[in-house]
Design a protein around this motif. Structure first.
Motif, PDB file in Angstrom:
ATOM      1  N   GLU A   5      -7.817   4.349   4.136  1.00  0.00           N
ATOM      2  CA  GLU A   5      -8.087   4.843   3.146  1.00  0.00           C
ATOM      3  C   GLU A   5      -8.180   3.968   2.038  1.00  0.00           C
ATOM      4  O   GLU A   5      -8.534   2.744   2.077  1.00  0.00           O
ATOM      5  CB  GLU A   5      -6.347   4.888   2.394  1.00  0.00           C
ATOM      6  CG  GLU A   5      -5.592   3.945   2.928  1.00  0.00           C
ATOM      7  CD  GLU A   5      -4.021   4.370   2.719  1.00  0.00           C
ATOM      8  OE1 GLU A   5      -3.930   4.682   1.844  1.00  0.00           O
ATOM      9  OE2 GLU A   5      -3.087   3.428   3.088  1.00  0.00           O
ATOM     10  N   THR A   6      -8.482   4.372   0.642  1.00  0.00           N
ATOM     11  CA  THR A   6      -8.695   3.011   0.027  1.00  0.00           C
ATOM     12  C   THR A   6      -7.860   2.249  -0.619  1.00  0.00           C
ATOM     13  O   THR A   6      -6.558   2.356  -0.088  1.00  0.00           O
ATOM     14  CB  THR A   6      -9.306   4.126  -1.593  1.00  0.00           C
ATOM     15  OG1 THR A   6      -9.127   2.765  -2.494  1.00  0.00           O
ATOM     16  CG2 THR A   6      -8.198   4.800  -2.930  1.00  0.00           C
ATOM     17  N   ARG A   7      -8.571   0.843  -0.914  1.00  0.00           N
ATOM     18  CA  ARG A   7      -7.157   0.643  -1.048  1.00  0.00           C
ATOM     19  C   ARG A   7      -7.511   0.490  -2.646  1.00  0.00           C
ATOM     20  O   ARG A   7      -6.793  -1.218  -3.949  1.00  0.00           O
ATOM     21  CB  ARG A   7      -7.378  -1.854  -0.681  1.00  0.00           C
ATOM     22  CG  ARG A   7      -6.409  -1.269   1.207  1.00  0.00           C
ATOM     23  CD  ARG A   7      -6.724  -1.833   1.726  1.00  0.00           C
ATOM     24  NE  ARG A   7      -6.174  -3.713   1.901  1.00  0.00           N
ATOM     25  CZ  ARG A   7      -6.047  -4.441   2.043  1.00  0.00           C
ATOM     26  NH1 ARG A   7      -5.829  -4.066   3.264  1.00  0.00           N
ATOM     27  NH2 ARG A   7      -5.898  -5.566   1.430  1.00  0.00           N
ATOM     28  N   SER A   8      -8.067   0.598  -3.258  1.00  0.00           N
ATOM     29  CA  SER A   8      -8.659   0.617  -4.619  1.00  0.00           C
ATOM     30  C   SER A   8      -7.685   0.954  -5.587  1.00  0.00           C
ATOM     31  O   SER A   8      -6.754   1.659  -5.023  1.00  0.00           O
ATOM     32  CB  SER A   8      -9.584   1.525  -4.885  1.00  0.00           C
ATOM     33  OG  SER A   8      -9.618   2.166  -6.671  1.00  0.00           O
ATOM     34  N   ILE A   9      -7.201   0.426  -6.574  1.00  0.00           N
ATOM     35  CA  ILE A   9      -6.076   0.417  -7.535  1.00  0.00           C
ATOM     36  C   ILE A   9      -6.360   2.273  -8.009  1.00  0.00           C
ATOM     37  O   ILE A   9      -5.476   3.011  -8.680  1.00  0.00           O
ATOM     38  CB  ILE A   9      -6.472  -0.230  -8.840  1.00  0.00           C
ATOM     39  CG1 ILE A   9      -7.180   0.128  -9.650  1.00  0.00           C
ATOM     40  CG2 ILE A   9      -5.332  -1.074  -8.159  1.00  0.00           C
ATOM     41  CD1 ILE A   9      -7.197  -0.706 -11.400  1.00  0.00           C
ATOM     42  N   HIS A  10      -7.462   2.676  -8.098  1.00  0.00           N
ATOM     43  CA  HIS A  10      -7.809   4.351  -8.008  1.00  0.00           C
ATOM     44  C   HIS A  10      -7.517   4.927  -6.857  1.00  0.00           C
ATOM     45  O   HIS A  10      -8.468   4.708  -5.557  1.00  0.00           O
ATOM     46  CB  HIS A  10      -9.456   4.284  -8.666  1.00  0.00           C
ATOM     47  CG  HIS A  10      -9.680   3.216 -10.396  1.00  0.00           C
ATOM     48  ND1 HIS A  10      -9.688   4.118 -10.978  1.00  0.00           N
ATOM     49  CD2 HIS A  10     -10.595   2.016 -10.092  1.00  0.00           C
ATOM     50  CE1 HIS A  10      -9.666   3.019 -12.217  1.00  0.00           C
ATOM     51  NE2 HIS A  10     -10.563   1.852 -10.938  1.00  0.00           N
ATOM     52  N   PRO A  11      -7.138   5.876  -6.861  1.00  0.00           N
ATOM     53  CA  PRO A  11      -5.977   6.578  -5.879  1.00  0.00           C
ATOM     54  C   PRO A  11      -7.251   7.352  -5.472  1.00  0.00           C
ATOM     55  O   PRO A  11      -7.310   8.185  -4.320  1.00  0.00           O
ATOM     56  CB  PRO A  11      -4.805   7.215  -6.395  1.00  0.00           C
ATOM     57  CG  PRO A  11      -4.220   6.719  -7.499  1.00  0.00           C
ATOM     58  CD  PRO A  11      -5.929   6.736  -8.006  1.00  0.00           C
ATOM     59  N   THR A  18      -8.913  -5.184  -8.719  1.00  0.00           N
ATOM     60  CA  THR A  18      -8.849  -3.437  -8.891  1.00  0.00           C
ATOM     61  C   THR A  18      -9.253  -2.789  -7.400  1.00  0.00           C
ATOM     62  O   THR A  18      -8.820  -1.966  -6.952  1.00  0.00           O
ATOM     63  CB  THR A  18     -10.811  -3.405  -9.688  1.00  0.00           C
ATOM     64  OG1 THR A  18     -10.387  -3.782 -10.571  1.00  0.00           O
ATOM     65  CG2 THR A  18     -10.541  -1.783 -10.222  1.00  0.00           C
ATOM     66  N   GLU A  19     -10.192  -3.440  -6.502  1.00  0.00           N
ATOM     67  CA  GLU A  19     -10.748  -3.015  -5.337  1.00  0.00           C
ATOM     68  C   GLU A  19      -9.637  -3.205  -4.251  1.00  0.00           C
ATOM     69  O   GLU A  19     -10.086  -2.445  -3.067  1.00  0.00           O
ATOM     70  CB  GLU A  19     -12.258  -4.208  -4.865  1.00  0.00           C
ATOM     71  CG  GLU A  19     -13.649  -3.673  -5.839  1.00  0.00           C
ATOM     72  CD  GLU A  19     -14.779  -4.443  -5.736  1.00  0.00           C
ATOM     73  OE1 GLU A  19     -14.007  -5.366  -3.947  1.00  0.00           O
ATOM     74  OE2 GLU A  19     -15.783  -3.665  -5.346  1.00  0.00           O
ATOM     75  N   ASP A  20      -9.066  -3.514  -5.005  1.00  0.00           N
ATOM     76  CA  ASP A  20      -7.777  -3.482  -3.433  1.00  0.00           C
ATOM     77  C   ASP A  20      -5.918  -4.540  -4.244  1.00  0.00           C
ATOM     78  O   ASP A  20      -5.596  -5.281  -4.534  1.00  0.00           O
ATOM     79  CB  ASP A  20      -8.087  -5.486  -2.847  1.00  0.00           C
ATOM     80  CG  ASP A  20      -7.258  -5.462  -1.136  1.00  0.00           C
ATOM     81  OD1 ASP A  20      -5.804  -5.006  -1.245  1.00  0.00           O
ATOM     82  OD2 ASP A  20      -7.681  -6.422  -1.160  1.00  0.00           O
ATOM     83  N   ARG A  21      -5.506  -3.021  -4.228  1.00  0.00           N
ATOM     84  CA  ARG A  21      -4.175  -3.056  -4.874  1.00  0.00           C
ATOM     85  C   ARG A  21      -3.351  -3.825  -3.702  1.00  0.00           C
ATOM     86  O   ARG A  21      -2.047  -4.202  -4.299  1.00  0.00           O
ATOM     87  CB  ARG A  21      -3.728  -2.095  -4.424  1.00  0.00           C
ATOM     88  CG  ARG A  21      -3.424  -0.824  -3.696  1.00  0.00           C
ATOM     89  CD  ARG A  21      -3.320   0.672  -4.245  1.00  0.00           C
ATOM     90  NE  ARG A  21      -2.322   1.008  -3.096  1.00  0.00           N
ATOM     91  CZ  ARG A  21      -2.664   1.902  -2.136  1.00  0.00           C
ATOM     92  NH1 ARG A  21      -4.631   2.444  -2.600  1.00  0.00           N
ATOM     93  NH2 ARG A  21      -2.890   2.517  -0.838  1.00  0.00           N
ATOM     94  N   MET A  78       0.987  -1.831  -0.100  1.00  0.00           N
ATOM     95  CA  MET A  78       0.335   0.171  -0.511  1.00  0.00           C
ATOM     96  C   MET A  78       0.867   1.332  -0.133  1.00  0.00           C
ATOM     97  O   MET A  78       0.641   2.101  -0.555  1.00  0.00           O
ATOM     98  CB  MET A  78      -1.113  -0.018   0.954  1.00  0.00           C
ATOM     99  CG  MET A  78      -2.061  -1.312   1.487  1.00  0.00           C
ATOM    100  SD  MET A  78      -3.794  -0.139   0.360  1.00  0.00           S
ATOM    101  CE  MET A  78      -3.855   0.644   1.856  1.00  0.00           C
ATOM    102  N   ARG A  84     -11.620   0.285   6.829  1.00  0.00           N
ATOM    103  CA  ARG A  84     -10.112   1.126   6.519  1.00  0.00           C
ATOM    104  C   ARG A  84      -9.548   2.660   6.204  1.00  0.00           C
ATOM    105  O   ARG A  84     -10.901   2.929   6.072  1.00  0.00           O
ATOM    106  CB  ARG A  84     -10.041   0.182   5.089  1.00  0.00           C
ATOM    107  CG  ARG A  84     -10.110  -0.824   4.564  1.00  0.00           C
ATOM    108  CD  ARG A  84      -9.757  -1.549   3.208  1.00  0.00           C
ATOM    109  NE  ARG A  84      -9.404  -2.737   4.070  1.00  0.00           N
ATOM    110  CZ  ARG A  84     -10.006  -3.907   2.386  1.00  0.00           C
ATOM    111  NH1 ARG A  84     -10.785  -3.875   1.421  1.00  0.00           N
ATOM    112  NH2 ARG A  84      -9.790  -5.197   2.153  1.00  0.00           N
ATOM    113  N   TYR A 142      -1.982   5.630 -10.265  1.00  0.00           N
ATOM    114  CA  TYR A 142      -2.711   4.799 -10.919  1.00  0.00           C
ATOM    115  C   TYR A 142      -1.730   4.168 -12.042  1.00  0.00           C
ATOM    116  O   TYR A 142      -1.436   4.786 -13.122  1.00  0.00           O
ATOM    117  CB  TYR A 142      -3.553   5.988 -11.435  1.00  0.00           C
ATOM    118  CG  TYR A 142      -4.933   5.116 -12.283  1.00  0.00           C
ATOM    119  CD1 TYR A 142      -5.184   3.626 -11.163  1.00  0.00           C
ATOM    120  CD2 TYR A 142      -4.979   5.725 -13.463  1.00  0.00           C
ATOM    121  CE1 TYR A 142      -6.189   3.317 -12.473  1.00  0.00           C
ATOM    122  CE2 TYR A 142      -5.354   4.687 -14.301  1.00  0.00           C
ATOM    123  CZ  TYR A 142      -6.514   3.484 -13.703  1.00  0.00           C
ATOM    124  OH  TYR A 142      -7.276   2.682 -14.422  1.00  0.00           O
TER     125      TYR A 142
END
Lengths: 475, 70
Positions: free
Chosen positions: B60-66, A221-224, A103, B58, A110
């Motif tokens: 912060e976001t864990r998405s690949i979109h910041p 996509t939801e979890d990098r 993270m 959580r 991106y």
């Protein structure tokens, strides 16, 4: 170190035997009652039956049930604790793939949308490759690129794949089977992949269910921080009774994974999706904290390379999941000989991997699993021996109401756990004894695996090939 | 010569043997352990974390979109 690896099986079986001996001594010390002669009764006024109302004392019942539950809960709790610790780790040397670190490294960046590149290692798979490719091309989220990794193919695999229009990667001088073929292909593919350009590895005899790639892409996509998505496999139709045994086994495995909320046992070689970062980290750690040759993604010595890669990723703190929407259909072994060869390889591979990794927190669950199988071998053998002696030494059939009740509970468990498999699966579960026989078969494979490993017999990688005429096992 | 009542193959007195008594008790205990595990596999699995509010939020976001909201 080799002797240490060889003695893994014996250590596990020895520990299980020690447990059994301790229990045996404890039981013998309590001087158990040899039991009464069975009583005779008349059922419905006409049917003469012999019965024995013997049952364990309340104390024994409570103690045995308590120990069983306690052991299961302790293993589950410890595993949970180990997983959580790895996930919260911030040590970049020991767990470079731990979510917090990933993270931090990807924050605010991106790397583009999620794409999937599929690698299909294939060694003479002309009978299966067509269906595999069709299932891939029919996905609602199609892969960006499909690469058939043709490894020493002498049949129509390559022309068939080329006709569908996918890429072909032909291995050069590969002698290291599937793992070696994949390593060659990954060396080509990996450098060009961005953080979200996923790599999927799937078997040529496997077909994806609709929604697999969409599900995997959504999760990634939801979890990098998510490093891998494993497929849930179930058995294809056919192969009669032996096929049904395996289908039942796979249904139970799927059910168990769902109950674990997708926490992975093995990222199955049938189909698993990886983030490139994960594969690169494994290649970098080989020869350091992980076994294998530096720079290789797959350990070419491991007999079960999917199990080994899972252990590698787990050791590095990677977050992995097997979500319920990612299901694949895989082949079932059509004969006892083929099943024997397949399971001996799995069993021996699991033991060898344990030997290579040794005792570390990330392998705790695998050790416990092997120990459980080892004790199961002893318990089931003792059961069979007792039943045989009873049957051979009694002139009349004797009913044991208490044990019949216990048997009834087992039947309920067998049926409920395969309920999703339809009436054939339930019927097989209901009949109880065939599945007991199947369990015994797998136990014999386990003992043979331990035996071979301990004697350092050369493990042969038996490749099961589907030809147009049927299935054959290459030796 | 004593005549023993016979089962199909073995003398029936065998079952009164101490070894068999220990074996029977050993198998009985194992069977109870396994049946307990079987019952636990049939019953729905409970997760403590569902009932107790833990540290699963959580930040912060864990998405690949910041820019995605957490």
């Amino acid at each position: 170190m080799r002797w240490l690896q060889r003695s893994v099986g014996l250590a596990i079986l020895g520990t299980a035997t020690l447990g059994a001996v301790l229990l045996w001594v404890g039981v013998a010390a309590s001087d158990p009652d040899p039991g009464q002669r069975p009583q005779q009764g008349l059922l419905f006024g006409v049917w003469r039956v012999f019965y024995d109302t013997a049952m364990p004392s309340g104390r024994v019942l409570v103690a045995a049930a308590g120990v069983g539950l306690l052991l299961a809960a302790a293993v589950a709790a410890l595993e949970r604790r180990i997983t959580n610790r790895a996930r919260r780790s911030e040590n970049p040397h020991r767990t470079p793939l731990a979510p917090k670190l990933v993270m931090a490294q990807t924050r605010g960046e991106y790397a583009g949308p999620v794409t999937v590149t599929v690698l299909i290692p294939a060694h003479n798979e002309e009978a299966a490759i067509g269906a595999t490719l069709r299932s891939l091309l029919a996905q609602s989220v199609p892969p960006a690129r499909i690469v058939v990794v043709a490894d020493n193919c002498t049949d129509q695999t390559v022309p068939l794949a080329r006709a569908v229009g996918v890429d072909i990667f032909e291995t050069v001088g590969n002698t290291k089977k599937k793992a070696g073929a994949l390593n060659q292909a990954l060396r080509e593919v990996l450098p060009g992949q961005g953080d979200n350009d996923l790599v999927m590895v799937m078997d040529a005899d496997t077909t994806l269910d609709q929604g697999f790639l969409a599900g995997a892409a959504r999760r990634m996509t939801e979890d990098r921080a998510l490093m891998a998505v494993g497929g849930l496999f179930y058995g294809e139709e056919g192969a009669g009774l032996i096929g049904q045994f395996q289908r039942n086994e796979y249904i139970r495995y799927q059910r168990e994974l769902k109950r674990r909320r997708g926490r992975v046992f093995v990222l199955t070689g049938t189909a698993s999706v990886f983030r490139p970062r994960a594969l690169r980290a494994v290649a970098a750690e080989r020869g350091e904290t992980l076994p294998g040759v530096p720079g290789d993604v797959y350990d070419t010595i491991a007999l079960t390379e999917d199990n080994e890669l899972t252990m590698a990723l787990k050791s590095l703190g990677a977050l992995m999941i097997s979500p319920p929407e990612c299901t694949v259909v895989t082949e079932v072994m059509p004969s006892w000989g083929a099943l024997w060869a397949q399971r001996l390889r799995w069993q021996r591979g699991a033991l060898e991997n344990l030997g290579a990794y040794g005792m570390r927190p990330s392998t705790f669950r695998n050790w416990m699993q092997q120990l459980g199988i080892g004790y199961g071998v002893i318990a089931l053998s003792a059961y069979v021996l007792l039943i045989l002696m009873m049957v051979l030494a009694t002139a009349n059939w004797v009913w044991f109401p208490f044990w019949l009740g216990v048997g009834g509970v087992f039947v309920v468990e067998r049926v409920v756990t395969v309920w999703r498999g339809g009436w054939r699966a339930r019927l097989l579960g209901l009949s109880l004894f065939p599945e007991l026989f199947y369990a015994m078969f797998l136990n014999v494979v386990y003992v043979k695996g331990v035996w071979d490993l301990s004697l350092a017999r050369q493990a042969s990688w038996k490749h099961v090939v589907q030809t147009r005429e049927g299935i054959e096992v290459e030796r | 010569m004593t005549v023993l009542p016979l089962g199909i193959l073995l003398p029936e007195d065998l079952l009164a043997n101490e070894f068999v008594a220990v074996l029977a008790a050993f198998v009985a205990i194992n069977t109870i352990v396994y049946v307990t595990l079987a019952v636990s596999k049939v019953l729905p699995k409970l997760y403590l974390s569902d009932l107790v509010d833990g540290r699963n939020r959580r930040g912060e976001t864990r998405s690949i979109h910041p820019d995605d909201a957490p």
